[in-house]
Each structure stands twice: as C-alpha cells, then as structure tokens.
Design a protein around this motif. Structure first.
Motif, short mmCIF file in Angstrom:
data_model
loop_
_atom_site.label_atom_id
_atom_site.label_comp_id
_atom_site.label_asym_id
_atom_site.label_seq_id
_atom_site.Cartn_x
_atom_site.Cartn_y
_atom_site.Cartn_z
N GLY A 242 2.49 5.32 5.07
CA GLY A 242 1.81 4.02 5.03
C GLY A 242 2.56 3.00 4.21
O GLY A 242 2.64 1.82 4.59
N HIS A 243 3.13 3.44 3.08
CA HIS A 243 3.88 2.50 2.23
C HIS A 243 5.14 2.02 2.94
O HIS A 243 5.50 0.84 2.85
CB HIS A 243 4.26 3.18 0.91
N ILE A 244 5.81 2.93 3.65
CA ILE A 244 7.01 2.54 4.41
C ILE A 244 6.66 1.50 5.47
O ILE A 244 7.37 0.50 5.65
CB ILE A 244 7.66 3.78 5.06
N ILE A 245 5.55 1.71 6.16
CA ILE A 245 5.12 0.76 7.19
C ILE A 245 4.74 -0.57 6.54
O ILE A 245 5.11 -1.65 7.04
CB ILE A 245 3.92 1.32 7.98
N LEU A 246 4.02 -0.52 5.43
CA LEU A 246 3.60 -1.72 4.71
C LEU A 246 4.80 -2.58 4.33
O LEU A 246 4.84 -3.79 4.61
CB LEU A 246 2.80 -1.32 3.46
N VAL A 247 5.79 -1.95 3.71
CA VAL A 247 6.99 -2.68 3.28
C VAL A 247 7.82 -3.12 4.49
O VAL A 247 8.34 -4.23 4.53
CB VAL A 247 7.84 -1.79 2.34
N GLY A 248 7.92 -2.25 5.49
CA GLY A 248 8.71 -2.57 6.67
C GLY A 248 8.18 -3.76 7.44
O GLY A 248 8.94 -4.60 7.92
N LEU A 249 6.86 -3.86 7.55
CA LEU A 249 6.26 -5.01 8.24
C LEU A 249 6.59 -6.31 7.53
O LEU A 249 6.84 -7.34 8.16
CB LEU A 249 4.73 -4.82 8.33
N GLU A 250 6.62 -6.25 6.19
CA GLU A 250 6.91 -7.46 5.42
C GLU A 250 8.39 -7.82 5.50
O GLU A 250 8.75 -8.98 5.73
CB GLU A 250 6.50 -7.22 3.96
N GLU A 251 9.27 -6.81 5.35
CA GLU A 251 10.71 -7.08 5.35
C GLU A 251 11.21 -7.53 6.72
O GLU A 251 12.14 -8.33 6.80
CB GLU A 251 11.46 -5.83 4.90
N SER A 252 10.60 -7.01 7.77
CA SER A 252 11.04 -7.38 9.12
C SER A 252 10.53 -8.76 9.53
O SER A 252 11.02 -9.34 10.50
CB SER A 252 10.54 -6.34 10.12
N ALA A 256 3.64 -10.08 7.31
CA ALA A 256 3.78 -9.97 5.86
C ALA A 256 2.44 -9.92 5.14
O ALA A 256 2.38 -9.52 3.97
CB ALA A 256 4.61 -11.14 5.34
N ALA A 257 1.35 -10.33 5.80
CA ALA A 257 0.05 -10.48 5.12
C ALA A 257 -0.43 -9.19 4.44
O ALA A 257 -0.87 -9.24 3.27
CB ALA A 257 -0.99 -10.99 6.10
N PRO A 258 -0.41 -8.02 5.09
CA PRO A 258 -0.90 -6.81 4.42
C PRO A 258 -0.14 -6.49 3.13
O PRO A 258 -0.75 -6.16 2.10
CB PRO A 258 -0.70 -5.70 5.47
N TYR A 259 1.19 -6.60 3.17
CA TYR A 259 1.98 -6.30 1.97
C TYR A 259 1.65 -7.29 0.86
O TYR A 259 1.48 -6.90 -0.31
CB TYR A 259 3.47 -6.37 2.30
N GLU A 260 1.58 -8.57 1.19
CA GLU A 260 1.31 -9.58 0.17
C GLU A 260 -0.07 -9.36 -0.45
O GLU A 260 -0.23 -9.48 -1.68
CB GLU A 260 1.38 -10.97 0.79
N TRP A 261 -1.06 -9.01 0.37
CA TRP A 261 -2.42 -8.78 -0.14
C TRP A 261 -2.44 -7.58 -1.09
O TRP A 261 -3.00 -7.66 -2.19
CB TRP A 261 -3.38 -8.55 1.03
N VAL A 262 -1.83 -6.49 -0.68
CA VAL A 262 -1.79 -5.28 -1.53
C VAL A 262 -1.00 -5.55 -2.80
O VAL A 262 -1.39 -5.13 -3.90
CB VAL A 262 -1.20 -4.09 -0.75
N HIS A 263 0.12 -6.26 -2.68
CA HIS A 263 0.95 -6.55 -3.84
C HIS A 263 0.20 -7.41 -4.84
O HIS A 263 0.24 -7.15 -6.06
CB HIS A 263 2.23 -7.26 -3.39
N GLU A 267 -0.92 -6.35 -8.68
CA GLU A 267 -0.62 -7.14 -9.87
C GLU A 267 -1.87 -7.52 -10.63
O GLU A 267 -1.90 -7.49 -11.88
CB GLU A 267 0.15 -8.40 -9.47
N ALA A 268 -2.95 -7.84 -9.90
CA ALA A 268 -4.20 -8.20 -10.56
C ALA A 268 -4.77 -7.02 -11.34
O ALA A 268 -5.23 -7.18 -12.48
CB ALA A 268 -5.22 -8.68 -9.51
N VAL A 269 -4.73 -5.83 -10.75
CA VAL A 269 -5.21 -4.63 -11.44
C VAL A 269 -4.33 -4.34 -12.65
O VAL A 269 -4.82 -3.98 -13.73
CB VAL A 269 -5.22 -3.42 -10.47
#
Length: 331
Positions: A242-252, A256-263, A267-269
């Motif tokens: 899941g993390h590979i897919i999350l990062v891959g969707l953003e880098e490609s 990018a929305a899922p990665y940015e939301w999780v990131h 940071e907030a936590v």
C-alpha cells in the motif's frame, strides 16, 4: 629519503582514511536501504517456514540452505544486474516496476485474507507428493517452488533498496546492493532456520530436568509463533504494498491527493503528540498505507477471480476433472 618515506606514509594514511570513510558510507547506505525494505523482509521470513511443514526434520536445514543459496543467486546473478542496468539507462522505469511489485504484494495479502474468510485455504501444496514420487523428488519440488516465490520477494527488496540509493554512483550502487543482498539473505534464512528448528531445541531442553519447563514452553509456543508470523507477514505485505502504491501514485503524477492527505495527517499527528510524535506519525502513515493495500489488493483479487484464468476457474476445472474421473463411463 626519509622525507619521501614520510610523505608516502602520509599518502597511505590518507588513502586508508578515505577507504574507511567509503566503507562507513557503504555500510550506512546499505543499512538505510535494508531498513526501507524491512516489510518485505518480514514477509519473506514468514513465507519460507510454510514450505517446510511436514518435512523430515533431518532435511529441514539442508533445504533451508538450498533455498538460501537459490535466493542469493536470484539477487546477485539476475535481479542486481537487471536493476543496475535499468537504473543507469532507464531510471524512470523504477517507479512503475515498484508499483507493479507493490500491487503483487497487495494481491497476495488480500488473497490470504480472502482464503481465510471464505474457507478456501489455498496453501502452497505439494504437487509432487500427490503423484507418489520419492522423497528426493518431493524435496526438489518444494525447494524449487520456494526459490521461485523468493525471486518475486527478492526483486521487490532489491528495487526498494535501489530506489533508496539511486543518487549514488554506479559502482557505489553495485557495492551497496550486493551488501544488502548478502546481509538480508543471511538474516532471513538465519531466522527461518531458527524458527524451524525451535521445536527441536525445545524437545532437547525438555529432556533436561533443569530446563524441562523452558523446553516444553518452546514446543507449546511454536504453533502460535508460526501463526503469528503468518499474520505479521500478511500485514507487512499489505502495508508495504500500500505504501509503494501511495508513493507511486504521487510521484507518477497520476493521483497525488491520497499521498498528500496521508502525509499531512502524519505531520499533524507528529506535531500534536510531542515525544511520541515520530512513532505515532509513522504508525499513522503505516495504518493508512495498510488500508490502501487492502483496498488495492481486494480489487485485484476480485478481478482475478472473475477472469477466465483466475483461481476460481482453475479450482472449478480441477473439481470438474476430478468429478469426471469418478464418473463411470457409459460407452
């Protein structure tokens, strides 16, 4: 003359310091690269003991040795050269390959959950044993199957490690990835050997009155340990995939929305939880990566079970062949 000698010694000392620094750099980079692939390493460690269930105890360590040698051969002779060439000449392809591997991990993890929930436990099976051939043929088949499975996991480990050291020079990358390949293989199959032989160690300890309780405890605990390792391996597959897919969707640039939301949530936590921020932030990222892995894998499992070559079709064909073989001929 003496001045020339001291100058030469100074040069040698400088080269020694440079070599030591290079060794430290390689060790540090190899450590970072290995840590990044930890989730797949856990899965690799969890998968192998399943191939050794029901094997003669006297053959367990020789089989683990064969699988370990096959794993190292996979990494050094096939995966490493291919990864280095791709990273040197077509570096853009590394991220899609990672996403493909991440999708496979998500699929495998989701498939295991589906088998558990549906009661259609797949298992690795032993096709040779079913044919009634001798123990040597069975051992060769199981070992070969384990090495094939290891190839996929090893490829994912090496690509993850490669991405971590992509900025290094070609030679440095080769050295670092070789170190990663050797260290991870030794760690994985050392732990596998310890896990597989733990019940034998327990039985020996149980024969000694002074360690009998410890030995019996080890023997009683091993089924639970193996079950826990299997669960941890499944979770690790889904989290890493899941993390590979999350990062891959953003880098490609695809989504990018899922990665940015999780990131942002990570940071907030991190900021809100003080001294525990690093750990809790990482757990937040891991949790949502796991959820994405489950969802991504579930879609692939659903598609695979619908397609003509999916598992359900293969099982149905097998059942039909079995039923037909049991049905008396009428002509």
């Amino acid at each position: 003359m003496s001045g020339g000698l001291f100058a030469l010694l100074d040069d040698i000392a400088a080269l020694a310091r440079l070599a030591a620094a290079s060794v430290d750099d390689v060790a540090a980079a190899a450590g970072r690269a290995s840590a990044k692939s930890a989730g797949v390493v856990v899965d690799d460690t969890a998968v192998t003991p399943q191939y050794l269930q029901g094997v003669d105890p006297s053959r367990e360590l020789p089989m683990i040795k064969k699988i370990a040698i096959g794993s190292l051969r996979n990494k050094i002779l096939f995966i490493l050269p291919a990864a280095l060439l791709l990273s040197q000449f077509v570096p853009w392809i590394i991220s899609p390959i990672l996403m493909l591997g991440g999708s496979y991990l998500c699929y495998e993890g989701a498939e295991k959950i589906w088998e558990k929930v549906s009661g259609h436990g797949g298992g690795h099976g032993d096709p040779v044993a079913a044919k009634g051939e001798d123990a040597a043929a069975q051992e060769a088949a199981v070992t070969s199957n384990a090495i094939r499975t290891d190839f996929i996991l090893s490829a994912e480990i090496m690509i993850i490690a490669l991405k971590e050291v992509a900025s290094e020079g070609f030679v440095s990358r080769a050295v670092i990835l070789t170190v990663v390949a050797v260290v991870i293989t030794l760690v994985v199959y050392g732990v596998v050997a310890l896990i597989v032989k733990m019940d034998d160690i327990g039985l020996r300890l149980a024969k000694n009155p002074s360690s009998e309780r410890l030995g019996r405890g080890l023997v009683a605990a091993m089924p639970k340990v193996l079950a826990a390792i299997s669960v941890i391996g499944t979770v690790a597959m889904l989290w890493v995939g899941g993390h590979i897919i999350l990062v891959g969707l953003e880098e490609s640039g695809w989504w990018a929305a899922p990665y940015e939301w999780v990131h942002h949530l990570e940071e907030a936590v991190h900021e809100a939880t003080g001294a525990l921020g690093g750990v809790l932030g990482w757990l937040t990222n891991t949790f949502f990566s796991f959820l994405l892995g489950v969802a991504w894998g579930a879609v692939i499992v659903a598609v695979m079970h619908v397609l003509p070559f999916g598992k359900d079709k293969g099982e149905d064909a097998g059942h039909e062949a079995f039923d037909e073989s049991k049905t008396p001929r009428t002509h």
